[in-house]
Design a protein around this motif. Structure first.
Motif, PDB file in Angstrom:
ATOM      1  N   ASP A  58       4.582  -1.196   2.075  1.00 31.24           N
ATOM      2  CA  ASP A  58       4.164  -2.396   2.810  1.00 31.24           C
ATOM      3  C   ASP A  58       3.392  -1.980   4.059  1.00 31.24           C
ATOM      4  OD1 ASP A  58       6.092  -1.460   4.562  1.00 31.24           O
ATOM      5  OD2 ASP A  58       7.528  -3.046   4.157  1.00 31.24           O
ATOM      6  N   SER A  59       3.185  -2.907   4.947  1.00 27.18           N
ATOM      7  CA  SER A  59       2.382  -2.630   6.140  1.00 27.18           C
ATOM      8  C   SER A  59       3.123  -1.804   7.194  1.00 27.18           C
ATOM      9  CB  SER A  59       1.906  -3.943   6.759  1.00 27.18           C
ATOM     10  OG  SER A  59       3.021  -4.722   7.150  1.00 27.18           O
ATOM     11  N   LYS A 100      -6.016   2.294  -4.874  1.00 20.86           N
ATOM     12  CA  LYS A 100      -5.355   3.485  -4.356  1.00 20.86           C
ATOM     13  C   LYS A 100      -5.018   3.310  -2.887  1.00 20.86           C
ATOM     14  CE  LYS A 100      -9.802   5.881  -4.026  1.00 20.86           C
ATOM     15  NZ  LYS A 100     -10.526   7.072  -4.457  1.00 20.86           N
ATOM     16  N   ILE A 101      -4.000   4.053  -2.470  1.00 18.68           N
ATOM     17  CA  ILE A 101      -3.525   4.021  -1.081  1.00 18.68           C
ATOM     18  C   ILE A 101      -3.494   5.464  -0.576  1.00 18.68           C
ATOM     19  CG2 ILE A 101      -1.603   3.470   0.451  1.00 18.68           C
ATOM     20  CD1 ILE A 101      -0.693   1.391  -1.653  1.00 18.68           C
ATOM     21  N   LEU A 150      -1.597  -5.560   1.979  1.00 18.88           N
ATOM     22  CA  LEU A 150      -2.485  -6.429   1.210  1.00 18.88           C
ATOM     23  C   LEU A 150      -3.059  -5.705  -0.014  1.00 18.88           C
ATOM     24  CD1 LEU A 150      -4.419  -7.988   4.229  1.00 18.88           C
ATOM     25  CD2 LEU A 150      -2.487  -8.977   2.979  1.00 18.88           C
ATOM     26  N   ASN A 151      -2.418  -4.621  -0.403  1.00 23.08           N
ATOM     27  CA  ASN A 151      -2.903  -3.827  -1.531  1.00 23.08           C
ATOM     28  C   ASN A 151      -2.644  -4.557  -2.849  1.00 23.08           C
ATOM     29  OD1 ASN A 151      -1.637  -1.801   0.662  1.00 23.08           O
ATOM     30  ND2 ASN A 151      -3.553  -1.001  -0.150  1.00 23.08           N
TER      31      ASN A 151
END
Length: 167
Positions: A58-59, A100-101, A150-151
């Motif tokens: 999460d953020s 991707k992150i 917001l992914n």
């Protein structure tokens, strides 16, 4: 056959006399034997807890443990370890969107390592166990996902491969 047997006995006697003569010719009272062998420097590794399936993405960008690296070396020194990411330093989603992150890696007390630039070499810095019992020393591995909350939906993953070598 009798002649063959006599020839064989004669050859044996001559051979034995030659060996006995060599011993009788020795003038010293001792013999010395020198021998040696080499054990090459090496390190071995295994992963402790190494399968995390519940990363918080999460953020909060919370730093999370992904496992421990257990290392042993026969040199009495710390090891050099090299870290590579299968996905170039990204957690990649299993959805068809290619999401991707990015993340950073922490190796023990060394924080903020970016694997997007390629392999990272942790030179002479990874604790290593020593001795003939093979006891290892553990180093904690953590990642900090750079997620913004917001992914795209999906399960995100990567695999980090660690190679260990002696110094």
């Amino acid at each position: 056959m009798n002649a063959l047997l006599k020839s064989l006995l004669a050859a044996t006697a001559i051979t034995s006399m030659g060996a006995a003569a060599a011993v009788l010719d020795t003038t010293g009272t001792e013999a010395k034997f020198t021998f040696e062998g080499t054990i090459q420097p090496m390190c071995k590794t295994s992963s402790g807890n190494n399968s995390v399936t519940d990363l918080k993405l999460d953020s909060s960008q919370q730093t999370q443990e992904i496992g421990t690296l257990d290392v042993w070396c026969n040199t009495g020194e710390n090891a050099t370890t090299e870290y590579t990411s299968a996905n170039g330093g990204f957690l990649v989603a299993n959805s068809g969107q290619g999401s991707k992150i990015a993340y950073t890696l922490n190796i023990g007390d060394t924080a903020g390592i970016d694997l997007q630039t390629g392999a990272y070499k942790h030179t002479k810095a990874t604790d290593a166990g020593t001795g003939t019992t093979g006891e290892t020393k553990a180093t904690s591995l953590k990642i900090t996902p750079q997620s913004n909350g917001l992914n795209d939906a999906g399960t995100y993953s990567d695999t980090i491969t660690v190679t260990v070598s002696p110094n």
